[in-house]
Write a protein that holds these residues in place. Structure first.
Motif, PDB file in Angstrom:
ATOM      1  N   LEU A  20      -0.449  -4.932   5.883  1.00 34.68           N
ATOM      2  CA  LEU A  20       0.347  -3.839   6.091  1.00 34.68           C
ATOM      3  C   LEU A  20       0.670  -3.068   4.604  1.00 34.68           C
ATOM      4  N   TRP A  21       1.190  -4.033   3.685  1.00 32.95           N
ATOM      5  CA  TRP A  21       1.468  -3.386   2.448  1.00 32.95           C
ATOM      6  C   TRP A  21       0.477  -3.070   1.739  1.00 32.95           C
ATOM      7  N   GLU A  22      -0.704  -3.675   1.817  1.00 34.10           N
ATOM      8  CA  GLU A  22      -1.851  -3.160   1.316  1.00 34.10           C
ATOM      9  C   GLU A  22      -2.329  -1.750   1.629  1.00 34.10           C
ATOM     10  N   ARG A  23      -2.299  -1.601   2.938  1.00 35.26           N
ATOM     11  CA  ARG A  23      -2.669  -0.508   3.548  1.00 35.26           C
ATOM     12  C   ARG A  23      -1.747   0.857   3.091  1.00 35.26           C
ATOM     13  N   GLU A  24      -0.465   0.553   3.068  1.00 31.81           N
ATOM     14  CA  GLU A  24       0.500   1.630   2.782  1.00 31.81           C
ATOM     15  C   GLU A  24       0.486   1.866   1.366  1.00 31.81           C
ATOM     16  N   SER A  25      -0.203   0.817   0.696  1.00 33.06           N
ATOM     17  CA  SER A  25      -0.333   1.045  -1.060  1.00 33.06           C
ATOM     18  C   SER A  25      -1.446   1.733  -1.132  1.00 33.06           C
ATOM     19  N   GLY A  26      -2.512   1.605  -0.530  1.00 36.11           N
ATOM     20  CA  GLY A  26      -3.936   2.488  -0.599  1.00 36.11           C
ATOM     21  C   GLY A  26      -3.609   3.654  -0.095  1.00 36.11           C
TER      22      GLY A  26
END
Length: 112
Positions: A20-26
């Motif tokens: 989830l963190w990676e998706r939000e960061s992207g």
């Protein structure tokens, strides 16, 4: 959830949080890129300064972005306080996208 140990469940939750963190960061990166393009295209006279009439154009374009809401009046105030060169505008946006505040005080709200 029968047959799953507490340790396995904990690992699954951690993995899900990281994804989830990676998706939000992207997504934040993509939004910043789009905001930068909008700032560039809003500079009608190509002098690298966003003037009052160009601020209106920029805000309209941001409002048309899917998944982003902007407080247009606050953006105008921030730009008057922070300056209106490309660098100044992007620094204002970057700071607010990166840190934000409570939703009621945010300049940008992301619908994700």
């Amino acid at each position: 959830m029968q047959g799953i140990s507490l340790k396995e469940l904990e690992e699954h939750v951690i993995e899900s949080r990281d994804i989830l963190w990676e998706r939000e960061s992207g997504l934040k990166t993509a939004i910043m890129q789009n905001l930068f393009r909008l700032v560039l295209h809003s500079d009608v006279n190509r002098d690298s300064i966003i003037e009052d009439n160009e601020v209106d154009i920029m805000i309209e374009k941001i409002e048309d972005m899917e998944g982003v809401r902007v407080d247009g009046e606050r953006l105008r105030r921030e730009m008057k306080e922070g300056g209106c060169t490309f660098k100044d505008v992007m620094n204002i946006m970057k700071e607010l996208v990166s840190h934000g505040t409570s939703e009621e005080n945010e300049l940008f709200v992301f619908d994700w």
